[in-house]
Write an enzyme that holds these catalytic residues in place. Structure first.
Site: not given
Length: 353
Positions: A172-174, A298
């Site tokens: 995930s890019a973040h 999460c």
């Protein structure tokens, strides 16, 4: 991303000038991201998030092996996206972990060798406590058993090396400083896929609709920049986390610092405080300018006890997770650990402890 909003807004599947320009930007972003992951550009798919990558990729790998079976082996400390996807895609067999959060290798080996296993899922490192999993070993075990290895690499990519040998990997890019809303699904050639929804020409049906090109380009640029500074930054973060571990344990009574102290991600620290409400401590730290979290990584918004800490058999009460960013300064680390004992003492006093 701002410049790509001007030139990358069009549908990259169209043949007009604007479409070709968008296609060029998309291809460039995919090539950079694929190189960072260690796959070919045609082995990397872009999704709307890391969770979306898991929800599309894991069932697709499992469905392609339905003739073999429907059992999915996974660790007890996987991200909730993996737990939910595994439960929906087949029969999920959970493998326990030790007190540091590392998988029981004997049990994992035994489960993978059972007949009817569609795939095995194992995170590269834990999002909450930072403990690395033995991915290289698991890859060998899975290869010998003829079982695909599905790796959630979100916590590691951009911060740590993910060992090779996996069949599919998500990220995930973040997590590496890119924009939210960009996920990666890398699937090595030879790993069959049967997408859960109708296949179209976009990302081979693994992510409906065309990608957000400006965000994808920004994600690629951010990852490229992050990897360029990774060695120096990770060395610095590892030293600061080591100091935090020691000072938190020494300065706060009835605290448990969790996760492997050495074989771990360089930038993550989790500790739990007895007789302290996690939400209250997070709120108190936020008022002092520290953005930390409590509960599961999460499901933090629900403030439920962490399933990761519960699986490890460690203290779940008063849990705080700290992550260091690229702009974190040592002065902030020092101020955090100096303030923490006073804040914990105040919260305990408020409830009569």
């Amino acid at each position: 991303m701002l410049s790509a909003l001007d030139s990358g807004w069009a549908d990259p599947a169209r043949l007009h000038h604007e479409g070709r320009t968008a296609r060029l930007l998309l291809d460039n972003a995919r090539a950079v991201l694929a190189d960072a992951v260690g796959v070919r550009p045609d082995e990397l798919y872009l999704t709307a998030s890391g969770t979306a990558a898991i929800h599309s990729g894991l069932p697709a790998v499992a469905a392609a092996r339905h003739r073999v079976g429907s059992t999915i082996v996974h660790s007890a400390v996987e991200h909730s996206a993996v737990l939910h996807a595994a439960a929906a895609a087949g029969t999920a067999n959970e493998v326990g972990v030790d007190s540091s959060g590392r998988i029981d290798t004997d049990l994992f080996l035994a489960e993978v060798k059972q007949p009817g296993v569609a795939l095995a899922a194992l995170q590269s490192a834990n999002h909450e406590v930072g403990t690395r999993q033995p991915i290289a070993w698991a890859a060998e075990v899975c290869a010998e058993a003829g079982v695909p290895l599905f790796v959630d690499g979100a916590a590691s990519l951009g911060h740590d090396v993910v060992p090779a040998g996996w069949s599919a990997l998500t990220a995930s890019a973040h997590k590496w400083g890119g924009p939210a809303g960009v996920g990666l699904l890398a699937v090595r050639k030879g790993t069959r896929l049967v997408p859960a929804w109708p296949v179209d020409e976009r990302e081979d049906g693994l992510s409906p609709g065309h990608p957000n090109i400006p965000s994808a380009l920004a994600a690629a640029a951010a990852l490229q920049a992050r990897l360029a500074e990774a060695d120096e930054l990770d060395k610095q973060h590892r030293a600061w986390i080591d100091e935090l571990r020691q000072r938190v344990a020494a300065g706060v009574p009835d605290v448990e610092v969790v996760g492997d102290p050495d074989d771990r991600l360089p930038h993550v620290l989790t500790f739990s405080c007895l007789y302290v409400d996690g939400e209250a401590l997070v709120t108190a730290l936020d008022a002092e300018g520290f953005s930390v979290s409590s509960g599961s990584a999460c499901t933090a918004s629900t403030l439920r006890p962490s399933h990761v800490l519960a699986a490890m058999g460690v203290l779940t009460h008063g849990n705080v997770r700290v992550s260091l960013g690229r702009t974190t300064a040592y002065e902030e680390v020092d101020r955090f650990v100096t303030l923490l004992p006073r804040l914990v003492q105040r919260i305990r006093a408020e409830v009569g402890m």
